[in-house]
Scaffold this active site. Structure first.
Site, PDB file in Angstrom:
ATOM      1  N   LYS A 154     -14.213  56.840  20.320  1.00  0.00           N
ATOM      2  CA  LYS A 154     -14.003  57.257  18.776  1.00  0.00           C
ATOM      3  C   LYS A 154     -14.731  57.082  18.304  1.00  0.00           C
ATOM      4  CE  LYS A 154     -10.022  58.260  20.568  1.00  0.00           C
ATOM      5  NZ  LYS A 154      -8.319  57.706  20.790  1.00  0.00           N
TER       6      LYS A 154
ATOM      7  N   ASP B  53      -8.272  63.074  26.078  1.00  0.00           N
ATOM      8  CA  ASP B  53      -8.501  62.614  24.582  1.00  0.00           C
ATOM      9  C   ASP B  53      -8.977  62.589  23.418  1.00  0.00           C
ATOM     10  OD1 ASP B  53      -7.389  60.361  23.262  1.00  0.00           O
ATOM     11  OD2 ASP B  53      -9.684  59.589  23.020  1.00  0.00           O
TER      12      ASP B  53
ATOM     13  N   ARG C 144      -4.468  48.929  29.119  1.00  0.00           N
ATOM     14  CA  ARG C 144      -5.346  50.495  29.767  1.00  0.00           C
ATOM     15  C   ARG C 144      -6.244  50.460  30.723  1.00  0.00           C
ATOM     16  NH1 ARG C 144      -5.373  54.545  25.582  1.00  0.00           N
ATOM     17  NH2 ARG C 144      -4.385  53.625  23.644  1.00  0.00           N
TER      18      ARG C 144
ATOM     19  N   HIS D 228      -8.972  65.294  17.948  1.00  0.00           N
ATOM     20  CA  HIS D 228      -8.616  64.247  19.234  1.00  0.00           C
ATOM     21  C   HIS D 228      -7.127  65.423  19.807  1.00  0.00           C
ATOM     22  CE1 HIS D 228      -6.204  60.370  19.534  1.00  0.00           C
ATOM     23  NE2 HIS D 228      -7.103  59.957  20.530  1.00  0.00           N
TER      24      HIS D 228
ATOM     25  N   ARG E  72      -7.513  49.429  18.639  1.00  0.00           N
ATOM     26  CA  ARG E  72      -8.432  49.289  17.751  1.00  0.00           C
ATOM     27  C   ARG E  72      -8.081  49.029  16.233  1.00  0.00           C
ATOM     28  NH1 ARG E  72      -6.789  54.084  15.763  1.00  0.00           N
ATOM     29  NH2 ARG E  72      -5.293  54.693  17.736  1.00  0.00           N
TER      30      ARG E  72
ATOM     31  N   SER F  34      -1.811  58.635  18.979  1.00  0.00           N
ATOM     32  CA  SER F  34      -2.487  57.329  19.859  1.00  0.00           C
ATOM     33  C   SER F  34      -1.119  57.071  20.604  1.00  0.00           C
ATOM     34  CB  SER F  34      -2.909  55.938  19.572  1.00  0.00           C
ATOM     35  OG  SER F  34      -4.573  56.726  18.734  1.00  0.00           O
TER      36      SER F  34
ATOM     37  N   TYR G  74     -13.043  45.841  22.468  1.00  0.00           N
ATOM     38  CA  TYR G  74     -12.321  46.556  22.786  1.00  0.00           C
ATOM     39  C   TYR G  74     -12.198  47.462  22.831  1.00  0.00           C
ATOM     40  CZ  TYR G  74      -7.581  48.154  24.491  1.00  0.00           C
ATOM     41  OH  TYR G  74      -6.221  48.755  25.072  1.00  0.00           O
TER      42      TYR G  74
ATOM     43  N   CYS H 240       0.723  58.875  22.220  1.00  0.00           N
ATOM     44  CA  CYS H 240       1.625  59.594  22.577  1.00  0.00           C
ATOM     45  C   CYS H 240       1.859  61.024  22.979  1.00  0.00           C
ATOM     46  CB  CYS H 240       1.800  60.180  20.713  1.00  0.00           C
ATOM     47  SG  CYS H 240       2.239  59.476  19.641  1.00  0.00           S
TER      48      CYS H 240
HETATM   49  P1  GTP Z   1      -4.390  57.579  23.684  1.00  0.00           P
HETATM   50  O1  GTP Z   1      -5.088  56.979  25.389  1.00  0.00           O
HETATM   51  O2  GTP Z   1      -3.883  56.052  23.423  1.00  0.00           O
HETATM   52  O3  GTP Z   1      -4.773  58.433  22.862  1.00  0.00           O
HETATM   53  O4  GTP Z   1      -2.916  57.541  24.664  1.00  0.00           O
HETATM   54  P2  GTP Z   1      -1.897  59.257  24.862  1.00  0.00           P
HETATM   55  O5  GTP Z   1      -1.692  59.839  24.189  1.00  0.00           O
HETATM   56  O6  GTP Z   1      -2.921  59.602  26.165  1.00  0.00           O
HETATM   57  O7  GTP Z   1      -0.465  58.775  25.491  1.00  0.00           O
HETATM   58  P3  GTP Z   1      -0.281  58.504  27.340  1.00  0.00           P
HETATM   59  O8  GTP Z   1      -0.105  60.200  27.961  1.00  0.00           O
HETATM   60  O9  GTP Z   1      -0.712  57.192  27.468  1.00  0.00           O
HETATM   61  O10 GTP Z   1       0.901  58.564  26.366  1.00  0.00           O
HETATM   62  C1  GTP Z   1       1.689  57.054  26.236  1.00  0.00           C
HETATM   63  C2  GTP Z   1       3.303  56.447  26.269  1.00  0.00           C
HETATM   64  O11 GTP Z   1       4.261  57.634  26.167  1.00  0.00           O
HETATM   65  C3  GTP Z   1       3.187  56.379  28.055  1.00  0.00           C
HETATM   66  O12 GTP Z   1       4.263  55.228  28.126  1.00  0.00           O
HETATM   67  C4  GTP Z   1       4.504  57.014  27.981  1.00  0.00           C
HETATM   68  O13 GTP Z   1       5.130  56.921  29.266  1.00  0.00           O
HETATM   69  C5  GTP Z   1       4.860  57.714  27.138  1.00  0.00           C
HETATM   70  N1  GTP Z   1       5.254  59.355  27.712  1.00  0.00           N
HETATM   71  C6  GTP Z   1       4.270  59.647  27.763  1.00  0.00           C
HETATM   72  N2  GTP Z   1       4.647  61.741  27.776  1.00  0.00           N
HETATM   73  C7  GTP Z   1       5.993  60.904  27.426  1.00  0.00           C
HETATM   74  C8  GTP Z   1       7.257  62.083  27.542  1.00  0.00           C
HETATM   75  O14 GTP Z   1       6.599  63.521  28.090  1.00  0.00           O
HETATM   76  N3  GTP Z   1       8.209  61.732  26.862  1.00  0.00           N
HETATM   77  C9  GTP Z   1       8.633  59.960  26.977  1.00  0.00           C
HETATM   78  N4  GTP Z   1       9.632  59.920  26.528  1.00  0.00           N
HETATM   79  N5  GTP Z   1       7.143  59.319  26.897  1.00  0.00           N
HETATM   80  C10 GTP Z   1       5.606  59.775  27.182  1.00  0.00           C
HETATM   81  C1  SPV Z   2      -6.316  56.066  21.354  1.00  0.00           C
HETATM   82  O1  SPV Z   2      -6.235  54.932  20.410  1.00  0.00           O
HETATM   83  O2  SPV Z   2      -6.467  56.978  20.411  1.00  0.00           O
HETATM   84  C2  SPV Z   2      -6.984  55.958  22.587  1.00  0.00           C
HETATM   85  C3  SPV Z   2      -8.047  54.428  22.781  1.00  0.00           C
HETATM   86  O3  SPV Z   2      -7.681  56.535  23.074  1.00  0.00           O
HETATM   87  S1  SPV Z   2      -9.473  53.748  22.038  1.00  0.00           S
HETATM   88  O4  SPV Z   2     -10.370  54.162  23.075  1.00  0.00           O
HETATM   89  O5  SPV Z   2      -9.125  52.481  22.262  1.00  0.00           O
HETATM   90  O6  SPV Z   2      -9.241  54.686  20.819  1.00  0.00           O
HETATM   91 MN    MN Z   3      -6.355  58.879  22.176  1.00  0.00          MN
END
Ligand code: GTP
Ligand code: SPV
Ligand code: MN
Length: 600
Positions: free
Chosen positions: A223, A292, A384, A243, A86, A265, A214, A267
């Site tokens: 979003k 999400d 992704r 979110h 983004r 994002s 993207y 996290c």
């Molecule tokens: P968006 O799709 O961008 O909104 O991200 P998200 O909030 O869904 O994050 P996602 O669950 O994909 O995790 C992002 C990164 O954080 C990945 O590399 C995970 O492996 C890592 N991660 C997720 N949960 C944990 C956790 O509990 N501990 C740690 N250390 N890392 C984590």
């Molecule tokens: C985020 O960045 O929080 C996502 C990926 O879930 S995107 O759809 O690119 O915003």
């Molecule tokens: Mn997201």
């Protein structure tokens, strides 16, 4: 170069036009006149259409064939290397006044931006096919569902929307003769970052996005509609667009709680939403409703009800493996689009943090040869997968529930190496809103910017709030007043580190333990200690039994109260509130003063 036009379209495809909706047909006609496509393809969301466009995407080189024995129906897409996340610096909220967009959004006068976009879009689809995508965000029967029409020149976008939204003629049916819909116009132009603009016109329920292909820049239901336009509509209509992931957690005794959690994002939302409880929690069932986005509205019973408007997952690949997130791994074995991951010699996918050793040789996300000795990463950090929710073995039964699910707890969490404890509970809704409003997080690769830099990201909505952040806080406080049975609000931090830079908490499935304490708090069965920042669990209140090598002292470090750290956080929060000026609700300013005094 392969033609982006379809030489022959099978009978019955590309021709499902909306009819009888004058505003819609007029708008489509205007877009055609402006963009001058050589071909117009009216999508119907069918399996036959998906199959045809997939074949075409392969022919055009938009998709790269993967090993169909290993990964049936899966394909790889490589973005332009300058178009991998983004772009908050090119994202605009175009309200009549700058004040409405507020100091946290880029703003442009609607007329000026429209003129600029018109210039960029004039003839932009010459030699290209224009796709008309009707879609719904939300279950067909839900009153919270919104209809969008995305017009795009990207077949990659169409194929992603097939997975991410409820796409097809049902959206036209829901509109009827004059239903309201979101107008989304998207063109990749020439992918030049100088001509990249993601623009929102909340008053007109309209999005125009140019110059990027993207994720969140181009899949306009996500979003752009579900959060930026959604948050604006929600404020006006008395609901919330957040979110947040959504999950259900059922105890062995059959008691179910629904939980929503806002993490910025990259996290941990996808991971938490698909959590598998550790063995110690045998009999507990966690199911995913969304990973999400949550749309929430107070119900007649004074509880907060939520739906997930999406139909698939656009999830972060790096770090995803069978140990950290087995449900995600199982969700991406078929009918998945992989974007910017690496490809092995046998047509499998790979990324940093996938199971097993890195391949001796592979092709990196840019298409270059890669070996473990290479300096660069094989997969882009923001690479992704796009996978259908129905692939998820832990998909909740309530996924299609039109009424939504009643939320017991809302969790706010950022990526914080210091200060913020593993888990704590707010004193009340207003204090919970304060915790959300003052949450910070270290930036990730999900957006262009400085990875690791701490910034305030209220409710994980900083990049996604379609109006003044101060008014958004006010809306949160107002919603609280409408709820006679409000969810309890918690803060969490899975990312706290030791002085040596190691995570203090193992995370992933073990996060069930923090969730268990939160659920027990909802049920009134767990104790906590009142601290200046909220209620914190003491070792006796928190179940960390059967955690290999994890001791009471480790727990104490993860939960430790750091007064100096909080003072620094509150200074940052104060600066942010000042930036919001008179629109920052006094309730939150008073809270800040009170909290500052409490942490001393
Ligand atoms: P968006 O799709 O961008 O909104 O991200 P998200 O909030 O869904 O994050 P996602 O669950 O994909 O995790 C992002 C990164 O954080 C990945 O590399 C995970 O492996 C890592 N991660 C997720 N949960 C944990 C956790 O509990 N501990 C740690 N250390 N890392 C984590
Ligand atoms: C985020 O960045 O929080 C996502 C990926 O879930 S995107 O759809 O690119 O915003
Ligand atoms: Mn997201």
């Amino acid at each position: 170069m392969t033609s982006p036009l379809h030489a022959s379209v099978p009978a019955g495809l590309g021709s499902t036009k909306p009819d009888g909706h004058a505003r819609l047909t007029t708008w489509i006609r205007e877009c055609i006149a402006l963009c001058e496509p050589d071909q117009v393809f009216y999508c119907d969301g069918s399996a036959a259409e998906k199959e045809f466009l997939t074949t075409e995407a392969l022919r055009m080189g938009v998709f790269i064939e993967l090993n169909q024995q290993k990964l049936p129906g899966c394909h790889l897409h490589r973005s332009h290397p300058n178009d991998v996340a983004r772009v908050e610096q090119f994202t605009f909220i175009c309200t009549p006044t700058k004040e409405e967009a507020g100091p946290t959004n880029n703003w442009s006068a609607p007329d000026e931006m429209r003129a600029r976009l018109k210039g960029l879009l004039k003839g932009a689809m010459k030699g290209r096919c224009m796709y008309i995508i009707p879609y719904m965000m939300g279950p067909a029967a839900s009153p919270l569902t919104q209809v969008g029409i995305e017009i795009t020149d990207s077949v990659y976008v169409v194929l992603n929307m097939h997975i991410m939204s409820r796409m097809g003629s049902a959206a036209y049916q829901r509109l009827g003769a004059d239903g309201d819909f979101n107008k989304g116009l998207h063109s990749t132009l020439d992918l030049n970052p100088d001509r990249r603009l993601i623009c929102h016109f909340p008053q007109d329920n309209e999005i125009t996005s140019v110059g990027s292909g993207y994720g969140g820049n181009a899949l306009l239901g996500k979003k752009c509609l579900a959060l930026r336009i959604g948050s604006y509509l929600a404020k006006r209509q008395g609901w919330m667009a957040e979110h947040m992931l959504l999950l259900s957690a059922e105890s062995p005794a059959g008691r179910k709680h629904y939980i929503a959690a806002a993490f910025p994002s990259a996290c941990g939302k996808t991971n938490f939403s698909m959590l598998i409880p550790p063995k110690h929690f045998a009999g507990w069932k966690v199911a995913t409703i969304g990973d999400d986005i949550a749309w929430m509205k107070p119900g007649a019973d004074g509880r907060l009800y939520a739906i997930n408007p999406e139909f698939g997952y656009f999830g972060v690949a790096p770090g995803t493996n069978y140990l950290t997130n087995p449900n995600a791994m199982k969700s991406i074995q078929r009918d998945t689009i992989y974007t910017n991951v690496a490809m092995t010699e046998d047509g499998d996918v790979w990324w940093e943090g996938k199971d097993g050793a890195p391949p001796a040789k592979c092709t990196d996300w840019k298409g270059n040869p890669w070996t473990p000795e290479s300096k660069e990463k094989a997969a882009h950090p923001n690479s992704r997968f796009t996978a259908p929710a129905t692939n998820n073995p832990a998909l909740a039964n309530e996924f299609e529930l039109a009424s939504g699910v009643p939320i017991s707890a809302i969790i706010f969490g950022g990526r914080r190496a210091s200060t913020v404890p593993l888990v704590y509970q707010s004193f009340d809704w207003e204090h919970g809103t304060f915790i959300g409003a003052t949450m910070g997080s270290e930036m990730t690769a999900a957006a262009a910017g400085t990875v690791g830099k701490l910034r305030l990201d209220p409710m994980a909505m900083l990049p996604f709030c379609g109006y003044h952040m101060g008014d958004y806080f006010t809306h949160w406080l107002e919603m609280g007043k409408k709820l006679t049975q409000p969810p309890l609000i918690f803060g969490v931090n899975w990312f706290r580190k030791s002085a040596e830079g190691k995570f203090l908490w193992p995370g992933f499935g073990e996060n069930m333990r923090a969730m268990k304490w939160m659920i027990d708090r909802c049920e009134g069965t767990a104790d906590a200690k009142e601290m200046p920042i909220g209620h914190l669990p003491e070792p006796k209140d928190f179940d960390f039994a059967d955690m290999e090598g994890f001791t009471t002292s480790d727990f104490e470090k993860a939960i430790a109260y750091d007064a100096a750290g909080w003072q620094a956080d509150y200074r940052l929060a104060g600066e942010f509130f000042d930036k919001l000026g008179g629109r920052c609700p006094s309730g939150l300013k008073d809270r800040l003063a009170k909290q500052k005094a409490r942490v001393g």
